[in-house]
Enzyme design. Structure first.
Site, short mmCIF file in Angstrom:
data_model
loop_
_atom_site.label_atom_id
_atom_site.label_comp_id
_atom_site.label_asym_id
_atom_site.label_seq_id
_atom_site.Cartn_x
_atom_site.Cartn_y
_atom_site.Cartn_z
N MET A 208 -0.09 4.75 9.88
CA MET A 208 0.68 5.99 9.76
C MET A 208 0.64 6.51 8.32
SD MET A 208 4.60 4.61 9.82
CE MET A 208 5.22 3.47 8.59
N ALA A 209 0.03 5.77 7.40
CA ALA A 209 0.07 6.18 5.99
C ALA A 209 -1.22 5.79 5.29
CB ALA A 209 1.27 5.52 5.29
N LYS B 38 2.31 4.38 -1.13
CA LYS B 38 2.07 4.63 0.29
C LYS B 38 2.53 6.04 0.60
CE LYS B 38 2.53 1.51 3.52
NZ LYS B 38 3.03 0.56 4.55
N ASP C 119 6.32 -7.14 13.25
CA ASP C 119 4.86 -6.91 13.19
C ASP C 119 4.20 -7.91 12.25
OD1 ASP C 119 2.51 -5.69 13.95
OD2 ASP C 119 2.65 -4.07 12.48
N VAL D 142 -2.59 4.32 1.52
CA VAL D 142 -2.08 3.57 0.38
C VAL D 142 -3.05 3.75 -0.79
CG1 VAL D 142 -1.33 1.34 -0.48
CG2 VAL D 142 -1.03 1.90 1.93
#
Length: 682
Positions: free
Chosen positions: A1-2, A19, A113, A4
């Site tokens: 989703m990002a 991030k 996770d 870095v």
């Protein structure tokens, strides 16, 4: 989703990881909420095995988190490169991950996770757990989640796959899979689709690790099997308990412990589904025959017992229990509404003075704590960073303010007697630029660039950025061109060195044999060659010739010559190329009648002698002598001598040293010339 990025913090002069939420998600509330949750979850943790969060914020549509930069690799890359890992390394990594999970669970944060991709390993071997993007608070994670399931299918727990409660023991299940992969180089469950993998988590038993890798101790396999039990209650009760087991599993008394056994509820259930053989026809007829042989028993009719209404009482109790639970639910909601806490936005006070920042936080109904940063170069009492920032907090929450102590003072130490380059390196380490250092020179007997005076004086204090350092250093002495000593005798070379005020160091004279240079003469000078710059007092070493090598072959070759017209002068020039000389004009001789000329040459195993006889500019004869000729002569074999005419009677060859005519290689016409010493022994 990002995405870095690797960044550089200009204020604190350090590397950081930034991030940034991908642009396609900036209008998706779910992703923004998850992004903020990661920052809040990780920021609430402070542990050596959890990646630190430095800052979080939003610049228009750009949402970002600034976090600790770990220089190293991920556990996933390490597994790809080296798996299966050494048991000691795998247990060491797993113990650190368990320590991080214990800290997170203690703060009521469930990661959800855990996988090798989210485990960073620094160059010092320290494990860092990162990516709390789908973490949840422990109080909310126990509620059944409906809809989609977020996580990594190969690593999440059975309860995660079903979308039910994912508590602390779900993280321990994922850690068990990570240990399985580190030690076996494979995942426990594989499938053609994520759904098939999830079903295997729910239904299939994992293949025992020791069957894949027999080098795994039984104690370590027991930890993996216990962590990966389907039922949460059969796993470790906490990360701390698992970490304690990991700390002792490699002890000698535990390596070969008994295999862990789990209680199987199915074995105690008589009503469980079983596979039974079908009843055959012959078995059925045999049963009927046995019944006919039995004596007939009297029959009577039993009245069925009246059925009791046993369901009434449980229903009544259930209704009462539901009423009590409903009342308690209402009471809890009422109490929570009475004690609801007001939240406020945390103001940004970075770069403010401490007084202004305190006033602004007080106006926002927030408290504060102050920590002094002694390494910051910002002005004194300026806020250089704060924690937390860019989020809403309860009224009364304390914000940590990191305040600069101001530019540190440096006490000047003594650099007198040190080399200038060493002093510059020390000052640069203190933050002083080379442009702040002024150099003046003074000629002395000290080695060049030795510091003689300094400003500021020893003990004086100054700021690094405002420093102005002055050094007076010794100047190099005047230099002169080094003369050529090669070819001089040892005595001549020493005399020359003394006149030039130079020195010969101890063991500065070595001797070696040479074809080219006569015994006792200089072969080489170092480290200063001819015409190089040298200063007074410098040391110079010499290599002196010790005469011809032991294998040198000295021969005398008799050459017959005959004038063109007998009775008239003919000038013959002898040119020698051997182990000692190259195209050397040995002698020039005028003859009026046939006669023999003796030429002395030196041959070596890899260098033969060639003698050219010229009359004027015309080559009239050439003679070659090899090292084999020398050996033959030495052993008493006579080599044939060249002749010009039958009347020419060659002289008997001898073995005296070769003494050329003229030491400078130019030869001398008209009869015999002076004979300089050769490379042979005198």
């Amino acid at each position: 989703m990002a995405l870095v990025y690797k960044g550089h913090d200009l204020l604190l002069n350090r590397k950081v990881a930034v991030k940034v939420l991908r642009s396609q998600y900036v209008h998706d509330e779910e992703f923004i909420r998850r992004f903020r949750r990661e920052a809040q979850s990780a920021a609430s943790l402070s542990h050596p095995n959890v990646v630190s969060i430095y800052d979080v914020g939003q610049e228009e549509d750009v949402h970002y988190i600034v976090m600790e930069y770990i220089e190293g690799t991920t556990l996933n890359d390490l597994i790809k490169e080296r798996a299966p890992l050494q048991v000691e390394d795998a247990v060491h990594y797993a113990s650190q991950i368990a320590d991080a999970l214990d800290h997170a669970h203690h703060n009521e944060i469930i990661h959800r996770d855990i996988k090798p991709h989210n485990i960073l390993i620094g160059k010092n071997g320290r494990v860092k757990v990162t990516d709390f993007g789908i973490a949840r608070a422990a109080t909310s994670s126990t509620i059944t989640q409906t809809g989609s399931v977020v996580g990594s299918v190969h690593y999440f727990s059975p309860e995660h796959a079903k979308g039910t409660n994912t508590g602390e023991k779900s993280d321990l299940y994922s850690l068990g899979i990570v240990m399985y992969q580190m030690l076996t180089a494979r995942l426990p469950f594989l499938g053609e689709s994520p759904i098939s993998v999830a079903l295997k988590h729910l239904q299939e038993d994992v293949e025992e690790p020791r069957k894949v890798n027999p080098l795994i101790p039984q104690s370590v396999e027991n930890i993996i099997l216990k962590a990966m039990r389907k039922k949460p209650e059969e796993r470790y009760q906490s990360a701390k308990q698992m970490m304690a087991d990991l700390d002792t599993c490699l002890n000698p008394d535990r390596r070969n412990e008994a295999k862990v056994a789990f209680w199987d509820a199915d074995g105690m259930d008589e009503e469980r589904t079983l596979v039974m053989p079908a009843i055959r026809a012959d078995q059925l007829s045999a049963k009927f025959d046995d019944d006919e042989d039995e004596p007939e028993k009297p029959a009577w009719r039993e009245e069925p017992a009246p059925k009791k209404k046993g369901w009434v009482k449980p229903v009544v109790w259930i209704v009462i229990l539901l009423i009590v639970l409903g009342f308690m639910w209402y009471l809890v909601g009422y109490v929570k509404s009475m004690f609801a806490v007001e939240t406020v936005e945390v103001p940004d006070v970075v770069n403010m003075t401490l007084t202004d920042a305190q006033a602004k936080l007080t106006a926002a109904k927030l408290g504060y704590t102050v920590e002094i940063d002694a390494e910051s170069k910002a002005p004194k009492d300026q806020v250089i960073r704060q924690n937390p920032s860019g989020m809403r907090m309860n009224v009364g929450t304390k914000v940590t303010l990191y305040v600069s102590k101001g530019a540190p003072k440096i006490k000047m130490e003594s650099y007198i007697g040190q080399q200038l380059k060493d002093a510059k390196l020390k000052l640069q380490a203190l933050g002083i630029n080379e442009t702040q250092i002024t150099i003046t020179q003074e000629t002395t007997d000290d080695p060049p660039d030795t510091i003689l005076k300094q400003t500021p004086l020893v003990g004086e204090e100054f700021e690094a950025e405002k420093a102005a350092i002055t050094f007076t250093v010794s100047k190099a002495k005047e230099t002169f061109k080094m003369p050529d000593l090669v070819g001089l005798t040892e005595a001549e070379a020493k005399t020359q060195i003394t006149k030039l005020n130079l020195k010969i160091p101890a063991n500065g004279i070595t001797r070696e044999r040479s074809y080219k240079v006569a015994k006792g003469k200089v072969i080489k000078q170092f480290p200063y060659d001819k015409n190089t710059d040298v200063s007074v007092g410098s040391e110079i070493s010499l290599i002196i010739s010790d005469g011809l090598p032991e294998d040198a072959g000295q021969m005398t070759v008799t050459i017959p010559v005959k004038p063109t017209v007998e009775g008239k002068d003919s000038e013959f020039k002898i040119i020698v190329s051997d182990a000692q000389y190259e195209n050397f004009e040995y002698k020039t001789e005028k003859v009026t009648k046939p006669q023999n000329l003796d030429v002395k040459v030196i041959v070596s195993p890899d260098k033969k002698a060639v003698i050219l006889i010229k009359e004027g500019d015309n080559l009239v004869n050439s003679i070659t002598r090899t090292y084999q000729d020398y050996l033959d002569q030495k052993n008493g074999k006579v080599s044939p001598s060249p002749s010009v005419s039958p009347s020419a009677s060659p002289k008997q060859q001898n073995t005296g040293p070769a003494i050329p005519v003229g030491g400078n290689g130019n030869g001398q016409a008209g009869g015999a010339a002076s004979k300089p010493p050769s490379g042979g022994t005198n």
